[in-house]
Design a protein around this motif. Structure first.
Motif, short mmCIF file in Angstrom:
data_model
loop_
_atom_site.label_atom_id
_atom_site.label_comp_id
_atom_site.label_asym_id
_atom_site.label_seq_id
_atom_site.Cartn_x
_atom_site.Cartn_y
_atom_site.Cartn_z
N GLU A 1 18.86 -4.72 -15.68
CA GLU A 1 18.34 -4.44 -17.02
C GLU A 1 19.18 -5.16 -18.06
O GLU A 1 18.65 -5.71 -19.04
CB GLU A 1 18.36 -2.93 -17.28
CG GLU A 1 17.31 -2.14 -16.55
CD GLU A 1 17.31 -0.68 -16.99
OE1 GLU A 1 17.58 -0.41 -18.18
OE2 GLU A 1 17.04 0.19 -16.15
N ALA B 1 18.24 -8.73 -18.24
CA ALA B 1 16.97 -8.91 -18.95
C ALA B 1 17.17 -8.81 -20.46
O ALA B 1 16.56 -9.56 -21.23
CB ALA B 1 15.96 -7.89 -18.47
N ARG B 2 18.05 -7.92 -20.87
CA ARG B 2 18.27 -7.74 -22.31
C ARG B 2 19.03 -8.93 -22.89
O ARG B 2 18.80 -9.30 -24.05
CB ARG B 2 19.01 -6.45 -22.56
CG ARG B 2 18.21 -5.21 -22.15
CD ARG B 2 18.91 -3.92 -22.51
NE ARG B 2 19.03 -3.77 -23.95
CZ ARG B 2 19.54 -2.68 -24.53
NH1 ARG B 2 19.96 -1.66 -23.79
NH2 ARG B 2 19.62 -2.60 -25.84
N ALA C 1 14.89 -9.48 -23.88
CA ALA C 1 14.00 -8.32 -23.69
C ALA C 1 14.60 -7.09 -24.35
O ALA C 1 15.81 -6.85 -24.27
CB ALA C 1 13.78 -8.06 -22.20
N ALA D 1 12.63 -4.18 -20.92
CA ALA D 1 13.49 -4.32 -19.74
C ALA D 1 13.21 -3.21 -18.73
O ALA D 1 13.16 -3.46 -17.53
CB ALA D 1 14.95 -4.30 -20.17
#
Length: 225
Positions: A122, A125-126, A130, A135
């Motif tokens: 996660e 992704a951030r 995102a 995410a």
């Protein structure tokens, strides 16, 4: 060969099971994420309350639902007055009863699936732009989807066997709340009803066993992944 009445019972059971899964999944994902990712005071209490229907006698669960969601209940009166919706003694109430009883199974599967996803994914992704919600939706929820499916299948199977909470909250009304377990109980208490009870019992065994096999298959696939 099933009679029209038996087909009706089967249809009600399938409808209750499907809607049970649909209304259980969103709160299970939310609570499962909270229990898997967050640390806070009272976490043990929240976990215990969510799993309480698993150990409570189903009749007690049905009684509490009747107290809360009956037409004179603390929540039921408001639902009927504001939304024109009543749950007691309707198939919608049967869905609620099955969802409450099966929720711990759904929650446990979802929580374990989310715990199995590395939080660093996660974070990656951030860093790529995102947001937190995106995410979670595109990474965590996607990777945890086998667990969600396994939990859904278990909850559906549990719904097919729900008896105590259902008969207490919504009674045993033909064409409305008479699911497979209630119909079997009814036929066993009728003269010459053993054949119909046996047919419905066989259907219950087949459907429940198929759901369990599918859930186990998904869980094994998730473990290999």
């Amino acid at each position: 060969m099933l009679t029209l009445e038996e087909w009706e019972v089967l249809g009600i059971s399938m409808r209750v099971g499907i809607f049970c899964v649909l209304i259980s999944l969103p709160p299970a994902v939310l609570v499962g994420w909270v229990l898997a990712r967050c640390v806070f005071r009272g976490k043990v209490i929240l976990d215990g309350l969510c799993h309480l229907p698993l150990v409570l006698p189903p009749v007690v669960t049905g009684y509490l639902l009747l107290v809360l969601f009956g037409r004179r209940g603390m929540l039921g009166g408001g639902l009927e007055g504001v939304l024109g919706l009543w749950l007691a003694f309707t198939w919608k109430g049967a869905v609620l009863a099955s969802a409450v009883v099966g929720f711990p199974l759904m929650l446990r599967a979802v929580r374990l699936a989310i715990e199995g996803v590395d939080p660093r994914l996660e974070g990656a992704a951030r860093t790529l732009g995102a947001g937190p919600l995106r995410a979670f939706w595109t990474v965590t929820l996607r990777l945890a989807s086998p667990g969600l499916l396994a939990g859904s299948l278990l909850t559906f199977a549990r719904s097919l066997g729900e008896f105590g909470a259902t008969i207490t909250f919504v009674s045993n009304i033909a064409g409305e709340t008479r699911t497979l377990p209630l119909a079997i109980f009814t036929y066993l208490n009728q003269p010459e009803g053993e054949a119909a009870a046996a047919r419905l019992a066989a259907i219950s065994v087949v459907l429940s066993f198929a759901a369990l096999l599918a859930s186990e298959g998904v869980a094994r696939r998730m473990g290999r992944a």
